[in-house]
Design a protein around this motif. Structure first.
Motif, PDB file in Angstrom:
ATOM      1  N   GLY A   1       1.605  24.164  -3.565  1.00 23.12           N
ATOM      2  CA  GLY A   1       1.063  25.245  -2.763  1.00 23.12           C
ATOM      3  C   GLY A   1      -0.273  25.750  -3.259  1.00 23.12           C
ATOM      4  O   GLY A   1      -1.018  25.043  -3.950  1.00 23.12           O
ATOM      5  N   THR A   2      -0.588  26.998  -2.903  1.00 18.10           N
ATOM      6  CA  THR A   2      -1.908  27.561  -3.204  1.00 18.10           C
ATOM      7  C   THR A   2      -1.803  28.851  -3.997  1.00 18.10           C
ATOM      8  O   THR A   2      -2.731  29.653  -4.030  1.00 18.10           O
ATOM      9  CB  THR A   2      -2.671  27.840  -1.902  1.00 18.10           C
ATOM     10  OG1 THR A   2      -1.924  28.778  -1.109  1.00 18.10           O
ATOM     11  CG2 THR A   2      -2.891  26.564  -1.106  1.00 18.10           C
ATOM     12  N   GLY A   3      -0.691  29.077  -4.652  1.00 18.57           N
ATOM     13  CA  GLY A   3      -0.475  30.327  -5.358  1.00 18.57           C
ATOM     14  C   GLY A   3      -1.184  30.405  -6.685  1.00 18.57           C
ATOM     15  O   GLY A   3      -1.947  29.518  -7.076  1.00 18.57           O
TER      16      GLY A   3
ATOM     17  N   PHE B   1     -10.423  19.585  -6.087  1.00 18.86           N
ATOM     18  CA  PHE B   1     -11.154  19.045  -4.958  1.00 18.86           C
ATOM     19  C   PHE B   1     -11.689  17.644  -5.221  1.00 18.86           C
ATOM     20  O   PHE B   1     -12.007  17.278  -6.367  1.00 18.86           O
ATOM     21  CB  PHE B   1     -12.332  19.961  -4.603  1.00 18.86           C
ATOM     22  CG  PHE B   1     -11.937  21.181  -3.833  1.00 18.86           C
ATOM     23  CD1 PHE B   1     -11.456  22.300  -4.487  1.00 18.86           C
ATOM     24  CD2 PHE B   1     -12.040  21.190  -2.447  1.00 18.86           C
ATOM     25  CE1 PHE B   1     -11.078  23.426  -3.770  1.00 18.86           C
ATOM     26  CE2 PHE B   1     -11.665  22.309  -1.728  1.00 18.86           C
ATOM     27  CZ  PHE B   1     -11.181  23.433  -2.377  1.00 18.86           C
ATOM     28  N   GLY B   2     -11.822  16.886  -4.127  1.00 12.84           N
ATOM     29  CA  GLY B   2     -12.544  15.630  -4.182  1.00 12.84           C
ATOM     30  C   GLY B   2     -14.036  15.879  -4.050  1.00 12.84           C
ATOM     31  O   GLY B   2     -14.479  17.022  -3.912  1.00 12.84           O
TER      32      GLY B   2
ATOM     33  N   PRO C   1      -3.957  26.168  -8.741  1.00  9.97           N
ATOM     34  CA  PRO C   1      -5.301  26.085  -8.170  1.00  9.97           C
ATOM     35  C   PRO C   1      -5.568  24.718  -7.554  1.00  9.97           C
ATOM     36  O   PRO C   1      -4.992  23.713  -7.961  1.00  9.97           O
ATOM     37  CB  PRO C   1      -6.206  26.310  -9.390  1.00  9.97           C
ATOM     38  CG  PRO C   1      -5.388  25.879 -10.554  1.00  9.97           C
ATOM     39  CD  PRO C   1      -3.975  26.236 -10.212  1.00  9.97           C
ATOM     40  N   LEU C   2      -6.455  24.706  -6.574  1.00  9.43           N
ATOM     41  CA  LEU C   2      -6.797  23.462  -5.893  1.00  9.43           C
ATOM     42  C   LEU C   2      -7.754  22.613  -6.735  1.00  9.43           C
ATOM     43  O   LEU C   2      -8.659  23.130  -7.382  1.00  9.43           O
ATOM     44  CB  LEU C   2      -7.456  23.753  -4.550  1.00  9.43           C
ATOM     45  CG  LEU C   2      -6.572  24.332  -3.444  1.00  9.43           C
ATOM     46  CD1 LEU C   2      -7.379  24.482  -2.166  1.00  9.43           C
ATOM     47  CD2 LEU C   2      -5.346  23.476  -3.214  1.00  9.43           C
TER      48      LEU C   2
ATOM     49  N   TYR D   1       1.112  19.317  -3.066  1.00 11.21           N
ATOM     50  CA  TYR D   1       0.319  19.941  -2.011  1.00 11.21           C
ATOM     51  C   TYR D   1      -1.018  19.230  -1.863  1.00 11.21           C
ATOM     52  O   TYR D   1      -1.728  18.989  -2.851  1.00 11.21           O
ATOM     53  CB  TYR D   1       0.086  21.412  -2.353  1.00 11.21           C
ATOM     54  CG  TYR D   1      -0.638  22.209  -1.301  1.00 11.21           C
ATOM     55  CD1 TYR D   1      -2.027  22.311  -1.295  1.00 11.21           C
ATOM     56  CD2 TYR D   1       0.059  22.876  -0.304  1.00 11.21           C
ATOM     57  CE1 TYR D   1      -2.692  23.049  -0.339  1.00 11.21           C
ATOM     58  CE2 TYR D   1      -0.595  23.623   0.665  1.00 11.21           C
ATOM     59  CZ  TYR D   1      -1.963  23.704   0.634  1.00 11.21           C
ATOM     60  OH  TYR D   1      -2.615  24.435   1.591  1.00 11.21           O
TER      61      TYR D   1
END
Lengths: 111, 115
Positions: free
Chosen positions: B97-99, B106-107, B103-104, B31
């Motif tokens: 995904g984002t579940g 980041f740049g 977790p995301l 993702y």
């Protein structure tokens, strides 16, 4: 559609005082909520997620489905807590997967 | 591990110019997503991708194009820059995904100014 509301743009507290950053959400499904933090000159990073019920850096957040809230709390603020805090809601439907952020609250901890 | 790498860090464009913001990740994440961050508006999702060859629109897709030909790269193209696109752009990736278990990451962001 999902929505995340953070009513305070800025929250200023004294060192040692309790902190509560408010977050309310609107979502028709079962919510998955997160708090992300951005310290000065650092990249945005995950602070905590509701599912784990963990305490990170002294912060906790409880999901209240009745009030549709996920407020972030810390009993005693520290200077290093000064940062931008974002509440976020995950929504997944089929292959679609999105993370919706609130507008953020800047926490300023002063001596 | 470099994580999520965005280039350039800063860019100034004139109205009407085109450019591509680069995003690469070395974590084999399926993702990837692009957000823009504006004062008082938080982060708003522009486009996202759940895997190579699959992209979808976010909240504010107009004026931006994306493609995902490899797992590692997710470039964001501005076809004809407008002053309203002045913003800080963040790329983020996650395993799936984002579940709750994804977790995301980041740049560092790209600060874009359109004059």
């Amino acid at each position: 559609a999902q929505r995340v509301t953070q009513p305070e743009k800025l929250l200023s507290v004294f060192k040692g005082a309790p902190v509560e950053l408010k977050c309310n959400y609107s979502y028709s499904g079962s919510p998955e909520l997160f708090w992300y933090v951005q310290y000065s000159r650092q990249r945005l990073q995950l602070l905590l997620r509701h599912i784990s019920r963990e305490s990170i850096k002294g912060f906790t957040a409880d999901l209240n489905k009745g009030e549709t809230s996920f407020h972030l709390k810390k009993p005693f603020a520290q200077e290093e807590d000064s940062a931008m805090y974002y509440c976020a809601l995950s929504s997944t439907r089929g292959t679609a997967s999105k993370l919706t952020f609130g507008t953020g609250t800047r926490l300023q901890v002063t001596l | 591990n470099a994580g999520v790498t965005q280039t350039p860090k800063f860019q100034v464009l004139k109205t009407g110019q085109s450019m591509t913001l680069q995003c690469a990740q070395d974590m084999n994440h399926e993702y990837m997503s692009w957000y823009r961050q504006d004062p008082g508006m938080g982060l708003r999702l522009i486009h996202y991708s759940v895997g190579a060859g699959i992209t979808d629109q976010g909240e504010v897709p107009n004026g931006y194009n994306v493609s995902r030909s490899t797992t590692e790269d997710f470039p964001l193209r501005l076809l004809s820059a407008a002053p309203s696109q002045t913003s800080v752009y963040f790329c983020a990736s996650s395993p799936t995904g984002t579940g709750r278990n994804s977790p995301l990451h980041f740049g560092n962001g790209t600060r874009l100014t359109v004059t």
